[in-house]
Each structure stands twice: as structure tokens, then as C-alpha cells.
Design a protein around this motif. Structure first.
Motif, PDB file in Angstrom:
ATOM      1  N   ALA A  34       0.854  -1.189   0.000  1.00 36.13           N
ATOM      2  CA  ALA A  34       0.000   0.000   0.000  1.00 36.13           C
ATOM      3  C   ALA A  34       0.884   1.232   0.000  1.00 36.13           C
ATOM      4  O   ALA A  34       1.699   1.410   0.911  1.00 36.13           O
ATOM      5  CB  ALA A  34      -0.933   0.011   1.207  1.00 36.13           C
ATOM      6  N   TRP A  35       0.725   2.079  -1.023  1.00 36.76           N
ATOM      7  CA  TRP A  35       1.568   3.267  -1.163  1.00 36.76           C
ATOM      8  C   TRP A  35       0.665   4.492  -1.260  1.00 36.76           C
ATOM      9  O   TRP A  35       0.299   4.944  -2.335  1.00 36.76           O
ATOM     10  CB  TRP A  35       2.465   3.132  -2.397  1.00 36.76           C
ATOM     11  N   GLY A  36       0.266   4.994  -0.091  1.00 31.36           N
ATOM     12  CA  GLY A  36      -0.646   6.132  -0.047  1.00 31.36           C
ATOM     13  C   GLY A  36       0.023   7.414  -0.495  1.00 31.36           C
ATOM     14  O   GLY A  36       1.211   7.636  -0.244  1.00 31.36           O
ATOM     15  N   HIS A  37      -0.733   8.260  -1.184  1.00 31.08           N
ATOM     16  CA  HIS A  37      -0.193   9.555  -1.600  1.00 31.08           C
ATOM     17  C   HIS A  37      -1.212  10.673  -1.470  1.00 31.08           C
ATOM     18  O   HIS A  37      -0.846  11.836  -1.405  1.00 31.08           O
ATOM     19  CB  HIS A  37       0.324   9.490  -3.037  1.00 31.08           C
ATOM     20  N   ASP A  38      -2.511  10.334  -1.422  1.00 27.54           N
ATOM     21  CA  ASP A  38      -3.510  11.398  -1.261  1.00 27.54           C
ATOM     22  C   ASP A  38      -4.684  10.923  -0.415  1.00 27.54           C
ATOM     23  O   ASP A  38      -5.802  11.393  -0.562  1.00 27.54           O
ATOM     24  CB  ASP A  38      -4.008  11.889  -2.625  1.00 27.54           C
ATOM     25  N   SER A  39      -4.429   9.969   0.484  1.00 31.58           N
ATOM     26  CA  SER A  39      -5.508   9.420   1.309  1.00 31.58           C
ATOM     27  C   SER A  39      -6.053  10.474   2.271  1.00 31.58           C
ATOM     28  O   SER A  39      -5.289  11.247   2.846  1.00 31.58           O
ATOM     29  CB  SER A  39      -5.000   8.213   2.100  1.00 31.58           C
ATOM     30  N   LYS A  40      -7.374  10.467   2.421  1.00 35.43           N
ATOM     31  CA  LYS A  40      -8.012  11.413   3.336  1.00 35.43           C
ATOM     32  C   LYS A  40      -9.134  10.711   4.083  1.00 35.43           C
ATOM     33  O   LYS A  40      -9.833   9.858   3.538  1.00 35.43           O
ATOM     34  CB  LYS A  40      -8.584  12.607   2.569  1.00 35.43           C
ATOM     35  N   PHE A  41      -9.284  11.093   5.334  1.00 40.64           N
ATOM     36  CA  PHE A  41     -10.403  10.662   6.157  1.00 40.64           C
ATOM     37  C   PHE A  41     -10.496   9.141   6.201  1.00 40.64           C
ATOM     38  O   PHE A  41      -9.523   8.465   6.482  1.00 40.64           O
ATOM     39  CB  PHE A  41     -11.693  11.323   5.668  1.00 40.64           C
ATOM     40  N   GLY A  42     -11.653   8.552   5.865  1.00 41.09           N
ATOM     41  CA  GLY A  42     -11.857   7.121   6.014  1.00 41.09           C
ATOM     42  C   GLY A  42     -11.430   6.287   4.829  1.00 41.09           C
ATOM     43  O   GLY A  42     -11.491   5.059   4.894  1.00 41.09           O
ATOM     44  N   ARG A  43     -10.994   6.902   3.744  1.00 37.70           N
ATOM     45  CA  ARG A  43     -10.564   6.153   2.557  1.00 37.70           C
ATOM     46  C   ARG A  43      -9.042   6.209   2.470  1.00 37.70           C
ATOM     47  O   ARG A  43      -8.462   7.261   2.214  1.00 37.70           O
ATOM     48  CB  ARG A  43     -11.189   6.739   1.283  1.00 37.70           C
ATOM     49  N   ARG A  44      -8.390   5.061   2.672  1.00 35.37           N
ATOM     50  CA  ARG A  44      -6.937   4.979   2.665  1.00 35.37           C
ATOM     51  C   ARG A  44      -6.508   4.290   1.378  1.00 35.37           C
ATOM     52  O   ARG A  44      -6.417   3.070   1.284  1.00 35.37           O
ATOM     53  CB  ARG A  44      -6.434   4.210   3.889  1.00 35.37           C
ATOM     54  N   ASP A  45      -6.276   5.073   0.349  1.00 35.91           N
ATOM     55  CA  ASP A  45      -6.031   4.569  -1.000  1.00 35.91           C
ATOM     56  C   ASP A  45      -4.583   4.120  -1.178  1.00 35.91           C
ATOM     57  O   ASP A  45      -3.745   4.259  -0.283  1.00 35.91           O
ATOM     58  CB  ASP A  45      -6.367   5.658  -2.021  1.00 35.91           C
ATOM     59  N   SER A  46      -4.286   3.592  -2.363  1.00 39.29           N
ATOM     60  CA  SER A  46      -2.914   3.214  -2.698  1.00 39.29           C
ATOM     61  C   SER A  46      -2.627   3.591  -4.139  1.00 39.29           C
ATOM     62  O   SER A  46      -3.461   3.377  -5.032  1.00 39.29           O
ATOM     63  CB  SER A  46      -2.686   1.717  -2.514  1.00 39.29           C
ATOM     64  N   LEU A  47      -1.440   4.142  -4.367  1.00 45.41           N
ATOM     65  CA  LEU A  47      -0.955   4.377  -5.716  1.00 45.41           C
ATOM     66  C   LEU A  47      -0.577   3.032  -6.335  1.00 45.41           C
ATOM     67  O   LEU A  47      -0.393   2.034  -5.628  1.00 45.41           O
ATOM     68  CB  LEU A  47       0.263   5.298  -5.657  1.00 45.41           C
ATOM     69  N   ASP A  48      -0.437   2.985  -7.662  1.00 50.48           N
ATOM     70  CA  ASP A  48      -0.107   1.737  -8.350  1.00 50.48           C
ATOM     71  C   ASP A  48       1.353   1.314  -8.176  1.00 50.48           C
ATOM     72  O   ASP A  48       1.735   0.223  -8.587  1.00 50.48           O
ATOM     73  CB  ASP A  48      -0.392   1.872  -9.848  1.00 50.48           C
ATOM     74  N   PHE A  49       2.162   2.178  -7.591  1.00 53.13           N
ATOM     75  CA  PHE A  49       3.596   1.894  -7.473  1.00 53.13           C
ATOM     76  C   PHE A  49       4.154   2.637  -6.254  1.00 53.13           C
ATOM     77  O   PHE A  49       3.513   3.559  -5.741  1.00 53.13           O
ATOM     78  CB  PHE A  49       4.340   2.319  -8.746  1.00 53.13           C
ATOM     79  N   PRO A  50       5.335   2.248  -5.776  1.00 55.64           N
ATOM     80  CA  PRO A  50       5.903   2.887  -4.580  1.00 55.64           C
ATOM     81  C   PRO A  50       6.185   4.376  -4.791  1.00 55.64           C
ATOM     82  O   PRO A  50       6.664   4.802  -5.842  1.00 55.64           O
ATOM     83  CB  PRO A  50       7.210   2.116  -4.359  1.00 55.64           C
TER      84      PRO A  50
END
Length: 240
Positions: free
Chosen positions: A15-31
Motif C-alpha cells: 500500500a503506497w498512499g499519496h492522497d488518502s483522506k479521512f476514512g478512505r486509505r487509498d494506494s498508488l499503483d507503485f511505490p
């Protein structure tokens, strides 16, 4: 010329977060660069803001090559979709019990959080990916970083603490990016993996992205600046 570190990042989940906010913890496709430098800081046992150390990496190159598994016939398998995990933090605890009360999320002043102590989040993970990360190291620091990666002070993980690497992260120190990338592709071939896409720093012919992933300061008050990268599909002469 600065040396290049080859890092191999492989795990069932990353999981490589770059713009996660609040309850949604997203991941970019690459490190991300911030994630990779954070990993190196874990290896060094370095906490705090690390402003001076980070300044030496800010303008240096970082390239990524992503690899997917092959099937028994050698055909590259399609990339798996992001895994979504519904995650609750602080649920099921009795605030009347002194010990359980410690586990309930609170504000920075120690008060109950607005809306109650239980927090619901959706966390996203990459599945069964491997990345060859080639990162330029500041002159004079490479040897110490190599020793840290070989014997990390703190546990290494790929974005989140439940994303444990399944291969040694450090895979060599090289004189150039080309040499390091070649070593990464050789390792991918030995692991029966095929090239899925490439990420180059700067603007090239491909999908250009602006990432806010160059760390200026770690610690409680994290700060970043932007970096332009280009995502490229494998060419006819590339593996996969």
C-alpha cells in the motif's frame, strides 16, 4: 556520479498512499518516493523530522519497474484489482474499563473523538506485485545505507505495517541506473515475473503524473513537495 540502490519490493499486499483522506486509505499503483525513503529511515532507526537528511535526496533520481507473475506457460498474468479492506478502529471497547479505554481513539487533548470513538475506514492494497526500485543515493551515504538495509534497526514494511516483504529488500549497489535496472530485470526473470509498466522521473512520452511525494520533513508535521513522473507501457523489446 552518484551510485544507485536496487530495492526489490515484493509481498502479497502493498500500500503506497499519496492522497488518502479521512476514512478512505487509498494506494498508488507503485511505490512513492516518500514511502521508499521512509523504508530507508526504518532501516536506519531514524525518527524525527529528518529535514537535513531528506534534503540530500530531494533532487535525486528514482525509477520503478513493476512486475506481475507469469503462468505455467510463461504468459504474464493480468494485474489483480485493488483489495479493499473494511477496517474498524476502536470498536468493541468498554470505556468504563480503564485498560480498554486506552484503546479507544481520542483527540490530541485526550478527549473522546467527535462522533464517538469507533472509526470506520476502507483501506486499499496492491496484490501480488513486485517492484524494482532504483534510487540514486547521495555521495558518501550509500555504504551506511547498505549496511542499514542489510541489518535494519526497525522492521521494514511496504507501505503499511501488515505489508511484510517476502524477499530481501536490498539487492545491490550499482554504478548507474541502467546497471541497477538490468539487475532488477534479471531478478524478475529468475522469479518468473514479467514487466507490467515502468515509472521514470520527469516528463517523457507516456502518462505524466504530478505526485506530492518528495518528503521535506517527516515526524508529526509531515511536509512534501511535488515531483513529475511518467508511466510507460513495456515496448516491443521489453520483457512481457
Amino acid at each position: 556520479m552518484n551510485p544507485y540502490l536496487l530495492l526489490w519490493l515484493e509481498a502479497p499486499l502493498q500500500a503506497w498512499g499519496h492522497d488518502s483522506k479521512f476514512g478512505r486509505r487509498d494506494s498508488l499503483d507503485f511505490p512513492t518516493k516518500s514511502g521508499v525513503l521512509g523504508l530507508i529511515c526504518c532501516a536506519r532507526g531514524a525518527g524525527g523530522d529528518e529535514r537535513d537528511w531528506l534534503s540530500g535526496w530531494a533532487g535525486l533520481d528514482m525509477q520503478v519497474e513493476a512486475f506481475v507473475p507469469r503462468d505455467a506457460k510463461g504468459t504474464p498474468l493480468p494485474r489483480l484489482p485493488l483489495l479493499r479492506d473494511f477496517h474498524m478502529v476502536g470498536s468493541g471497547y468498554d470505556d468504563a474499563d480503564p485498560w480498554q479505554n486506552l484503546l479507544i481513539p481520542k483527540t490530541s487533548e485526550g478527549k473522546k473523538a467527535v462522533g464517538g470513538g469507533t472509526k470506520m475506514t476502507y483501506r486499499y492494497y496492491l496484490q501480488d506485485m513486485a517492484f524494482a526500485v532504483v534510487i540514486e543515493a547521495p555521495i558518501g551515504q550509500a555504504d551506511a545505507i547498505v549496511e542499514s538495509l542489510k541489518a535494519p534497526v526497525w522492521d521494514l514494511y511496504l507501505g503499511r505495517k501488515n505489508c511484510v516483504p517476502t524477499e530481501l529488500v536490498f539487492q545491490g549497489l550499482h554504478a548507474s541506473a541502467e546497471e541497477a535496472l538490468a539487475a532488477g530485470r534479471a531478478l524478475a526473470d529468475a522469479k518468473h515475473r514479467a514487466l507490467a509498466f515502468v515509472v521514470r522521473q520527469g516528463e517523457h512520452d507516456g502518462e505524466v503524473l504530478t505526485l506530492n511525494d518528495v518528503p521535506v520533513q517527516f515526524g508529526p508535521d509531515k511536509r512534501y513537495r511535488d515531483r513529475r513522473v511518467t508511466v510507460l507501457k513495456p515496448g516491443p523489446d521489453d520483457d512481457g
